[in-house]
Design an enzyme around this catalytic site. Structure first.
Site, PDB file in Angstrom:
ATOM      1  N   ARG A  70       0.817  -1.212   0.000  1.00 34.91           N
ATOM      2  CA  ARG A  70       0.000   0.000   0.000  1.00 34.91           C
ATOM      3  C   ARG A  70       0.850   1.261   0.000  1.00 34.91           C
ATOM      4  O   ARG A  70       0.382   2.341  -0.359  1.00 34.91           O
ATOM      5  CB  ARG A  70      -0.951  -0.025   1.208  1.00 34.91           C
ATOM      6  CG  ARG A  70      -2.025   1.038   1.173  1.00 34.91           C
ATOM      7  CD  ARG A  70      -3.320   0.600   1.868  1.00 34.91           C
ATOM      8  NE  ARG A  70      -3.120  -0.077   3.131  1.00 34.91           N
ATOM      9  CZ  ARG A  70      -2.952   0.518   4.313  1.00 34.91           C
ATOM     10  NH1 ARG A  70      -2.950   1.830   4.385  1.00 34.91           N
ATOM     11  NH2 ARG A  70      -2.810  -0.204   5.405  1.00 34.91           N
ATOM     12  N   TYR A 124     -16.582  13.783 -17.812  1.00 34.67           N
ATOM     13  CA  TYR A 124     -17.042  12.403 -17.698  1.00 34.67           C
ATOM     14  C   TYR A 124     -18.152  12.351 -16.648  1.00 34.67           C
ATOM     15  O   TYR A 124     -18.065  12.989 -15.596  1.00 34.67           O
ATOM     16  CB  TYR A 124     -15.872  11.503 -17.329  1.00 34.67           C
ATOM     17  CG  TYR A 124     -16.245  10.119 -16.873  1.00 34.67           C
ATOM     18  CD1 TYR A 124     -17.045   9.297 -17.665  1.00 34.67           C
ATOM     19  CD2 TYR A 124     -15.801   9.623 -15.659  1.00 34.67           C
ATOM     20  CE1 TYR A 124     -17.404   8.025 -17.247  1.00 34.67           C
ATOM     21  CE2 TYR A 124     -16.130   8.352 -15.241  1.00 34.67           C
ATOM     22  CZ  TYR A 124     -16.938   7.561 -16.030  1.00 34.67           C
ATOM     23  OH  TYR A 124     -17.290   6.307 -15.608  1.00 34.67           O
ATOM     24  N   ASP A 189      -8.215  16.727 -17.525  1.00 31.97           N
ATOM     25  CA  ASP A 189      -8.417  15.310 -17.824  1.00 31.97           C
ATOM     26  C   ASP A 189      -7.986  15.097 -19.269  1.00 31.97           C
ATOM     27  O   ASP A 189      -8.634  15.569 -20.203  1.00 31.97           O
ATOM     28  CB  ASP A 189      -9.886  14.944 -17.626  1.00 31.97           C
ATOM     29  CG  ASP A 189     -10.137  13.442 -17.740  1.00 31.97           C
ATOM     30  OD1 ASP A 189      -9.409  12.776 -18.501  1.00 31.97           O
ATOM     31  OD2 ASP A 189     -11.075  12.952 -17.094  1.00 31.97           O
ATOM     32  N   LYS A 214      -8.369   3.404 -20.283  1.00 31.44           N
ATOM     33  CA  LYS A 214      -8.701   3.699 -21.672  1.00 31.44           C
ATOM     34  C   LYS A 214      -7.471   3.527 -22.569  1.00 31.44           C
ATOM     35  O   LYS A 214      -6.965   2.414 -22.727  1.00 31.44           O
ATOM     36  CB  LYS A 214      -9.299   5.097 -21.760  1.00 31.44           C
ATOM     37  CG  LYS A 214     -10.383   5.391 -20.722  1.00 31.44           C
ATOM     38  CD  LYS A 214     -11.518   4.384 -20.701  1.00 31.44           C
ATOM     39  CE  LYS A 214     -12.726   4.840 -19.908  1.00 31.44           C
ATOM     40  NZ  LYS A 214     -12.569   5.003 -18.471  1.00 31.44           N
TER      41      LYS A 214
END
Length: 410
Positions: A70, A124, A189, A214
């Site tokens: 982590r 988005y 973005d 993507k």
């Protein structure tokens, strides 16, 4: 991570292949290793305590071997190094998804008492929802690009824009927006454009967000998110990631690093096909309007005279599915899926009409794609179009018909 980089600038295509991999030959390796460990042995607890204290204080990457997955992972770190190089930033911090990445940015700013966000629609759909619903205690002011400077308040921690925007492909003047932001960080973005078509930091943006699911991954088989930024902000993001647990799995990090190697080739090839499809759609009487950005790219949006649901139901080669950026072509109806979570009035005011379809062009042959698309557009239930001639409209042109651009570098 020090890879002994050359001071000589390299082309993007070269960086895409070699960034994050420069040390492999010295390790006797050709492909990057995948480190799947969740924890790591340490026989000096005092030294480990000191390193953990250092991370808690600064957020800097740990010197020496990892402690716990982590905090950091060597495979993920390679992807982060490579993406930062492609975007031209000091650092990058990867997360389990694009939404986890945006959440970390918002939490990082909120932790400094800066909970107000200025944002430009469209974004988005889930990004819009995260901001508008106040789920993280944030407050958002929606504005157009011209209103950014006036919307900024003393507690504004972020200005956010997506360019080209999802799903209308509207483009923003990033340099002008960055100027309007003053000292407030501008987050762009860059999922649709990728660093192949634009590098927002070169135009004044401070933060660059990607849904790595993507184009960066590029094959529809890996989920991730990443923020490219300076090292100072990266340190805060690493602390947020450690505290919230939104870590990228190392196998995903490996697949994303592999995806970057072919990113320029994939984006340029798909963009060339998209530009040709746009040219054909622009003169098709079944199409009311085509949206395509001036910078080019592999994303197309178009509005049909008939029922868009008939088109979705009738494609056979093209896959009717949410998401984008894969090697295969995808089509979806934003008002029903990707932007369904946005209030209807907000959707429409942002240009997301009920007849709008969004298509992510893949690597298939253009003639095969056109055959499938044109047959779907001629589905039996489609309505007869009005007599008005359609026009190809770059998304930033405000409805003024102009010539369809050819993507740069193709």
């Amino acid at each position: 991570m020090d890879y002994g980089l050359s001071a000589t600038p390299r082309a993007l295509a070269t960086e895409a292949v070699h960034a994050g991999r420069e040390d492999l030959a010295s390790l006797g390796l050709h492909a990057p290793p995948i480190d799947l460990s969740t924890t790591y042995p340490s026989y000096d607890a005092r030294a480990e305590a000191a390193r953990i204290d250092e991370f808690a204080t600064t957020g800097a990457r740990l010197d020496g071997p990892p402690v716990y997955a982590r905090l950091d992972n060597p495979t993920v770190a390679r992807f982060e190094e490579a993406l930062a190089r492609l975007e031209g930033t000091e650092s990058a911090v990867a997360f389990a998804s694009g939404m986890a990445a945006l959440t970390a940015v918002l939490l990082a700013r909120a932790s400094q008492g800066l909970r107000h966000v200025v944002a430009v629609r469209p974004l988005y759909g889930c990004s819009d929802h995260l901001l508008d619903a106040g789920l993280l205690g944030t407050e958002v002011t929606w504005t157009d690009p011209a209103g950014i400077a006036e919307a900024i308040r003393p507690d504004t921690g972020l200005v956010m824009v997506e360019s080209p925007a999802n799903p209308t492909l509207a483009e923003a003047d990033i340099r002008a927006l960055a100027h309007s932001c003053g000292s407030v960080p501008l987050l762009v973005d860059n999922t649709f454009a990728t660093p192949v078509l634009q590098r927002p930091v070169e135009q004044g943006a401070r933060l660059v967000l990607h849904s790595a699911t993507k184009y960066l991954g590029g094959h529809g088989d890996v989920m991730g998110g990443v923020v490219a930024c300076d090292e100072e902000f990266a340190r805060t993001l690493r602390q947020v990631r450690f505290a919230t647990g939104g870590v990228l799995h190392p196998l995903a990090g490996y697949l994303l690093l592999r995806g970057l190697a072919t990113l320029p080739v994939r984006v340029r090839a798909a963009s060339a096909t998209a530009a040709e499809l746009v040219r054909r759609l622009a003169t098709d009487p079944r199409i009311a309007r085509v949206h395509y950005p001036r910078i080019g790219g592999a994303m197309i949006a178009f509005e049909v005279y008939g029922d868009p649901h008939d088109v979705i139901a009738s494609v056979r080669l093209i896959t009717p599915a949410v998401s984008l950026g894969s090697v295969d072509t995808l089509i979806q109806h934003p008002a029903s899926i990707s932007h369904r979570i946005v209030a209807e009035g907000d959707r429409r005011s942002a240009g997301v009409s009920d007849r709008l379809l969004r298509m992510s062009v893949g690597l298939e042959d253009v003639e095969d794609l056109w055959r499938d698309l044109t047959e779907a557009l001629s589905a039996p239930r489609a309505e007869a179009p009005p007599t008005a001639a359609p026009a190809a409209v770059p998304a930033s042109a405000g409805g003024r018909p102009v010539a369809v651009p050819r993507p740069a570098g193709l």
